[in-house]
Scaffold this active site. Structure first.
Site, short mmCIF file in Angstrom:
data_model
loop_
_atom_site.label_atom_id
_atom_site.label_comp_id
_atom_site.label_asym_id
_atom_site.label_seq_id
_atom_site.Cartn_x
_atom_site.Cartn_y
_atom_site.Cartn_z
N ASP A 1 83.69 -24.57 -28.35
CA ASP A 1 85.12 -24.79 -28.19
C ASP A 1 85.60 -24.08 -26.92
OD1 ASP A 1 88.09 -24.31 -28.55
OD2 ASP A 1 87.67 -25.52 -30.33
N LEU A 2 86.03 -24.87 -25.94
CA LEU A 2 86.42 -24.32 -24.65
C LEU A 2 87.60 -23.38 -24.76
CD1 LEU A 2 86.09 -24.24 -21.58
CD2 LEU A 2 87.52 -26.30 -21.45
#
Length: 310
Positions: free
Chosen positions: A258-259
């Site tokens: 998850d950026l």
């Protein structure tokens, strides 16, 4: 004929209703099709399978003695409907979470401890089903949160459960049968790519082929859930971990890849220096076995604007 019933939910303390139910509303420029938080009330259309009803929830208790007053409106409601609705709301709003073990674990982490103090009593919210969590995660793959919300709203408008209550149209998340029969070309009109359209259609069909629509996952250990999830086309580790967190309420899920999460941790712990997913995963060990809660609080900080430059 519309009828109204009242019931009470008593969450596990500490429970901050405004933080928990109102979390998405840190971005009020965005519209939410299935839920809203207006003037201290959490409002949501509940899909009970055989009927849909509108729930309005308000806090009538305190942080340490929480109590939620629930008003239910629908056609021909019964006491059984009220009981089922209260159970679903308690699940959606994380009312049965005991935060104390997590809180006790963060004493050695001054940064997370500060976030916990700021959002004390915030409970992690959940999806109504594994199917919903899967579809939402697939829609959100590799796109900005605001864009994912637009796509989600379009999907709900076109395929969701709907009911007219109090002179207004309300929506609940689409059922598997609606998306299983949706044409890929029609899904593409909702700003979904060809692949995501195919993935969602496939997930819906797999849910219908499952005797319990994926809900049997609640009885499986984390690793087996992940194995079964990633066997579905379009589902990787990131999506499977979100299922653990959002649909199954597992305490140690961690959406690696998850950026936004990676950037938040980098901003808070590494002075903004870029880190890799591998470094993030290794770093997250300090929060185990409560990484789901740590993730929820880090995202709460992000949504509030507390994390500069994220």
């Amino acid at each position: 004929m519309e009828t109204t019933l009242e019931t009470i939910i008593r969450p596990v303390a500490p429970y901050d209703f405004e933080l928990t139910a109102g979390q998405p509303n840190y971005s009020r420029d965005q519209e939410y099709k299935t839920e809203d938080y207006v003037d201290g009330a959490y409002i949501r259309l509940l899909d009970l399978g055989d009927k849909a009803l509108l729930a309005s929830v308000r806090s009538v208790g305190s942080l340490d003695e929480p109590e939620l007053a629930v008003t239910l409106t629908g056609n021909g409601l019964t006491d059984d409907d009220a009981e089922r609705a209260a159970a679903q709301l308690a699940w959606l709003l994380g009312c049965n979470q005991d935060l104390r073990p997590f809180y006790d674990s963060v004493g050695g982490d001054s940064i997370l401890a500060e976030v916990v103090r700021e959002f004390y009593g915030y409970h992690n919210t959940r999806t109504a089903s594994v199917f919903e969590a899967l579809v939402q995660a697939v829609m959100g793959q590799q796109i900005a949160t605001a864009v994912a919300r637009i796509v989600r709203n379009l999907l709900i408008e076109h395929y969701g459960v709907r009911a007219s209550i109090g002179g207004r149209e309300w929506y609940a998340f689409p059922r598997a049968e609606s998306l299983a029969t949706a044409e890929v070309d029609d899904l593409r009109q909702l700003k979904l790519s060809v692949r995501k359209s195919e993935y969602i259609q496939g997930i819906a069909r797999a849910a219908l082929e499952s005797a319990d629509g994926f809900e049997g996952m609640h009885e499986l250990p984390d690793e087996e859930v992940i194995q079964r999830m990633v066997a579905l086309r379009g589902v990787g580790q990131w999506t499977a971990q979100w299922v653990l967190v959002r649909a199954l309420a597992r305490p140690d899920g961690f959406p690696i890849g998850d950026l936004a999460l990676r950037r938040t941790v980098a901003a808070l712990y590494f002075d903004g220096a870029e880190i890799t997913d591998g470094e993030l995963l290794a770093f997250s060990g300090r929060w185990s076995p409560w990484r789901s809660y740590a993730t929820a609080y880090l995202f709460a900080a992000l949504r509030s604007g507390r994390v500069a430059g994220s």
